[in-house]
Design an enzyme around this catalytic site. Structure first.
Site, PDB file in Angstrom:
ATOM      1  N   GLU A   1       2.626   5.072   6.784  1.00 35.01           N
ATOM      2  CA  GLU A   1       1.717   4.277   5.970  1.00 35.01           C
ATOM      3  C   GLU A   1       2.418   3.485   4.873  1.00 35.01           C
ATOM      4  O   GLU A   1       2.012   2.360   4.558  1.00 35.01           O
ATOM      5  CB  GLU A   1       0.675   5.201   5.323  1.00 35.01           C
ATOM      6  CG  GLU A   1      -0.308   5.818   6.289  1.00 35.01           C
ATOM      7  CD  GLU A   1      -1.294   4.803   6.823  1.00 35.01           C
ATOM      8  OE1 GLU A   1      -1.838   4.020   6.033  1.00 35.01           O
ATOM      9  OE2 GLU A   1      -1.510   4.789   8.056  1.00 35.01           O
TER      10      GLU A   1
ATOM     11  N   ASP B   1      -7.763  -7.164   7.763  1.00 35.64           N
ATOM     12  CA  ASP B   1      -7.754  -6.336   8.968  1.00 35.64           C
ATOM     13  C   ASP B   1      -9.129  -5.762   9.278  1.00 35.64           C
ATOM     14  O   ASP B   1      -9.265  -4.837  10.074  1.00 35.64           O
ATOM     15  CB  ASP B   1      -6.751  -5.187   8.818  1.00 35.64           C
ATOM     16  CG  ASP B   1      -7.071  -4.276   7.637  1.00 35.64           C
ATOM     17  OD1 ASP B   1      -8.038  -4.562   6.895  1.00 35.64           O
ATOM     18  OD2 ASP B   1      -6.362  -3.269   7.453  1.00 35.64           O
TER      19      ASP B   1
ATOM     20  N   THR C   1      -7.305  -1.710   0.880  1.00 36.03           N
ATOM     21  CA  THR C   1      -6.716  -0.427   1.258  1.00 36.03           C
ATOM     22  C   THR C   1      -6.117   0.218   0.014  1.00 36.03           C
ATOM     23  O   THR C   1      -5.383  -0.435  -0.732  1.00 36.03           O
ATOM     24  CB  THR C   1      -5.627  -0.627   2.333  1.00 36.03           C
ATOM     25  OG1 THR C   1      -6.215  -1.252   3.477  1.00 36.03           O
ATOM     26  CG2 THR C   1      -5.012   0.699   2.743  1.00 36.03           C
TER      27      THR C   1
END
Length: 299
Positions: free
Chosen positions: A69, A87, A92
């Site tokens: 990640e 995305d 995020t």
């Protein structure tokens, strides 16, 4: 990551003993115990599959996920991660890539708000964030939210909220399913990373963990290693199904993301690292890692 789907060295021989099992050395006390009736089967205990509930193996699994990640061996360094990506998942954030567009970040906020009694920098953003989906950020003061996030992540209660949701949605379900299936630490780690990347499954673009797992079990006539299926063959099939799904998706078909299967998990399976025993060597996001002991973690 999200409720349904998401994305986002060198050690000594002493550590091998921790991973490979305990060494029982004969002593006078052992000899005396030989005459004291039935004793625990140490050989069987040593041969039992290692489990990610072991604190050191949990840290190892978390830090391998961190390489996937965030490209380093230290999940705890990324509580403050923040990135807007196109995305379909919005913003995020945090240690396993919680997202505003898929729901898991809302659980982090709810836990944090309860822990602080509503007295925190993010409180006023809870309701606006719940109205968002996908990449749509309409109605969100992004600049103000980013500043509030920077303030909140300094709070140990926010860090604990992230760990709670990580474990609730991804880590614990992976370990529980792995134990039920009769797979060891490696299989549980593969399940965990799949859940972090894809969630249980609601994205029409890509299979979630639940479907990947079910297709794997079905391909062996409804059986798992707990019912006698070879663990290596079972995990290879799981990775085959996952990789095929990734290659046909719009969000995880890039080489860097695929490497978590092709150049990390698949080599671990090929080398029969079922207990995540050292040394571990892998490549992901075009970065190479080698871990020879638990001392290499957190770097």
């Amino acid at each position: 990551m999200a409720l349904g789907n998401f994305s986002k060295a060198t050690v000594g021989i002493g550590a091998l003993a921790m991973v490979a099992g305990s060494l029982v050395v004969p002593t006078a006390a052992n000899a005396a115990n030989d005459n004291a009736g039935p004793q625990p089967d140490h050989a069987a205990a040593a041969a039992a599959p290692k489990d990610l509930k072991d604190p050191q193996l949990k840290e190892l699994a978390n830090d391998i996920v961190a390489t996937n990640e965030n490209s380093d061996l230290n999940m705890d360094a990324h509580y403050g991660f923040y990135q807007k990506e196109d995305d379909g998942r919005g913003i995020t954030l945090g240690i396993v890539g919680f997202t505003t567009g898929t729901g898991d970040f809302n659980k982090v906020l709810d836990n944090y708000d309860k822990a602080t009694g509503g007295q925190n920098a993010l409180h006023d953003y809870i309701e606006p964030l719940k109205k968002l989906s996908g990449d749509n950020l309409d109605g969100l003061d992004q600049k103000g939210f980013h500043q509030a996030w920077k303030e909140a992540v300094k709070d140990p209660k926010m860090q604990e909220a992230q760990r709670q949701v990580r474990d609730e949605l991804y880590f614990n379900p992976a370990v529980d399913q792995g134990e039920q299936d009769g797979v060891g630490a490696l299989g549980q780690f593969i399940y965990y990373d799949t859940l972090v990347l894809n969630g249980m499954g609601s994205d029409p673009d890509e299979k979630g963990f639940k479907k990947i797992h079910q297709e794997t079990v079905d391909s062996f006539g409804g059986k798992t290693p707990a019912q006698g299926v070879d663990q290596k063959e079972f995990l290879e099939r799981f990775l085959d199904i996952h990789q095929d799904s990734m290659e046909h998706s719009d969000s995880h078909n890039d080489k860097d993301t695929l490497q978590r299967v092709t150049d990390e998990q698949r080599p671990f399976v090929n080398e029969s690292k079922f207990d995540l025993q050292f040394p571990l060597d892998w490549t992901v996001n075009e970065d190479h890692y080698q871990v020879n002991s638990f001392d290499d973690l957190g770097k």
